[in-house]
Design an enzyme around this catalytic site. Structure first.
Site, PDB file in Angstrom:
ATOM      1  N   CYS A 253       0.825  -1.208   0.000  1.00  0.00           N
ATOM      2  CA  CYS A 253       0.000   0.000   0.000  1.00  0.00           C
ATOM      3  C   CYS A 253       0.865   1.268   0.000  1.00  0.00           C
ATOM      4  O   CYS A 253       1.503   1.571  -0.999  1.00  0.00           O
ATOM      5  CB  CYS A 253      -0.982  -0.043   1.164  1.00  0.00           C
ATOM      6  SG  CYS A 253      -2.415   1.037   0.884  1.00  0.00           S
ATOM      7  N   HIS A 341      -4.050  -5.016   0.229  1.00  0.00           N
ATOM      8  CA  HIS A 341      -3.731  -5.522   1.564  1.00  0.00           C
ATOM      9  C   HIS A 341      -3.834  -7.046   1.641  1.00  0.00           C
ATOM     10  O   HIS A 341      -4.880  -7.585   2.003  1.00  0.00           O
ATOM     11  CB  HIS A 341      -4.662  -4.875   2.602  1.00  0.00           C
ATOM     12  CG  HIS A 341      -4.396  -3.436   2.831  1.00  0.00           C
ATOM     13  ND1 HIS A 341      -3.564  -2.965   3.825  1.00  0.00           N
ATOM     14  CD2 HIS A 341      -4.827  -2.346   2.161  1.00  0.00           C
ATOM     15  CE1 HIS A 341      -3.504  -1.652   3.765  1.00  0.00           C
ATOM     16  NE2 HIS A 341      -4.257  -1.244   2.765  1.00  0.00           N
ATOM     17  N   GLU A 343      -2.681  -8.843   3.870  1.00  0.00           N
ATOM     18  CA  GLU A 343      -2.864  -9.271   5.258  1.00  0.00           C
ATOM     19  C   GLU A 343      -4.331  -9.508   5.596  1.00  0.00           C
ATOM     20  O   GLU A 343      -4.660 -10.113   6.612  1.00  0.00           O
ATOM     21  CB  GLU A 343      -2.257  -8.267   6.236  1.00  0.00           C
ATOM     22  CG  GLU A 343      -2.980  -6.952   6.350  1.00  0.00           C
ATOM     23  CD  GLU A 343      -2.524  -5.924   5.341  1.00  0.00           C
ATOM     24  OE1 GLU A 343      -2.820  -4.739   5.527  1.00  0.00           O
ATOM     25  OE2 GLU A 343      -1.888  -6.305   4.326  1.00  0.00           O
TER      26      GLU A 343
END
Length: 365
Positions: A253, A341, A343
């Site tokens: 990001c 993202h 994650e």
């Protein structure tokens, strides 16, 4: 209920009811399309100085718990929902969202037409906004909104970074060590690395190359974060130094935008950004389409293929909604990035393989 108003910098006004803490707040109005994961959204440091509009109408139905925070506090500048849940119900819930917002002083508004507000932001772009439950005069609030700083030119990483280094240990057998530059990191990044046997040292945004190398890292990670990447000169110079020493490097990001600048590309502000957990991205390496989690208002302006100081670079991922660059891959230097993202807090998990790709980069180096 206490009346509240929301005023955009172009004068568009919405009236509703106070939600969260009473008071007044300002920021950049943005919308997120995720239907779940509001707790992760609220505690994501990348939302610093932004007033977040939830497009999903019903918010708060699962309350809040003690496990899903992505940082140590709520970071959004304000919160806008249509229909807040009156009675949360979930086996993990510890208290209601309204209570949590009040505790942390987050000013919000509910009961407005978030669909109309979202359409307005899509047509006019993200803009400054004010929310108040203490002043019902739109013109007076508008005057204060126009005094607020713009997101373009905002250097915010120093406001969200950790003040001192801390460590998240590997789960099970330790395999590798990563030094992570904290520009606004989410907790789930270190968790995903820990699952792969990686110990992560999360370090302040002001860290030098010597600071990062002091933990003898096998690789370096540049985290997500808020603000305009055009202002982040120190991380850009740092990324260039890392690549010159050929230390494996991964950026997510904001970290992706930093690496893009380090490779010689420009950045620009998107009209209304990508925010939500339902954004389609194509991995051009495999041809696979992933549904991914996004939170970015800026992007990298990079050609499909290029060559410079660090060798050949190619665009590895693109957003299928608008063809925005969503990832870069260096072919001659051990470095790659993704704009979204992986994650995946609060999901989905289609891009989790990118952490495996990071570990493979370390192994190959």
């Amino acid at each position: 209920m206490t009346e509240a108003i929301l005023v955009l910098e172009d004068g568009r006004t919405f009236r509703g009811e106070a939600y969260g803490a009473a008071g007044e707040t300002f920021g950049e109005a943005v919308f997120t399309t995720g239907m779940t994961g509001y707790q992760e959204t609220l505690t994501d440091p990348s939302y610093h100085r932004q007033v977040v509009v939830q497009t999903a109408p019903h918010i708060g139905n699962t309350g809040v718990n003690d496990e899903d925070d992505e940082s140590g506090r709520i970071w959004v500048a304000g919160y806008v929902v249509r229909d807040p849940s009156r009675t949360p119900s979930n086996w993990r819930s510890k208290r209601g969202l309204q209570e949590r917002l009040e505790e942390e002083g987050v000013v919000g508004i509910s009961g407005i037409d978030t669909r109309a507000l979202t359409r307005h932001l899509r047509e006019r772009g993200a803009m400054r906004v004010g929310v108040s439950s203490v002043d019902a005069d739109p013109q007076a609030l508008l005057a204060r909104i126009l005094e607020q700083p713009l997101m373009v030119g905002a250097d915010l990483s120093a406001e969200v970074t950790t003040p001192q280094t801390y460590v998240v240990q590997a789960e099970g057998e330790h395999r590798y060590t990563v030094a992570a530059l904290d520009l606004g990191i989410k907790r789930n990044v270190a968790r995903r690395l820990a699952k792969r046997g990686v110990t992560t040292h999360i370090m302040p945004a002001t860290s030098s190359l010597e600071d990062l190398k002091s933990v003898n890292p096998d690789a370096i990670f540049f985290s997500p974060g808020p603000g305009d990447p055009a202002t982040a000169d120190h991380p850009v110079v740092l990324a260039q130094a890392v690549m010159r020493q050929r230390i494996p490097l991964f950026g997510i990001c904001f970290g992706s935008q930093i690496l893009g600048r380090a490779l010689g590309f420009g950045t620009y502000k998107l009209g209304y950004g990508h925010r939500g957990i339902n954004q389609p991205v194509m991995d051009r390496v495999t041809g696979k389409v992933e549904i991914t989690s996004h939170n970015h208002g800026f992007a990298v302006d990079a050609p499909e293929k290029s060559e410079g100081e660090f060798g050949r670079v190619e665009v590895s991922h693109v957003c299928l909604n608008d063809n925005v660059v969503e990832g870069l891959r260096c072919l001659d230097t051990p470095a790659f990035t993704v704009q979204y993202h992986p994650e995946a807090a609060a999901g989905p998990h289609d891009a989790d393989y990118l952490f495996d790709r990071f570990v493979e980069l370390v192994e190959n180096a």
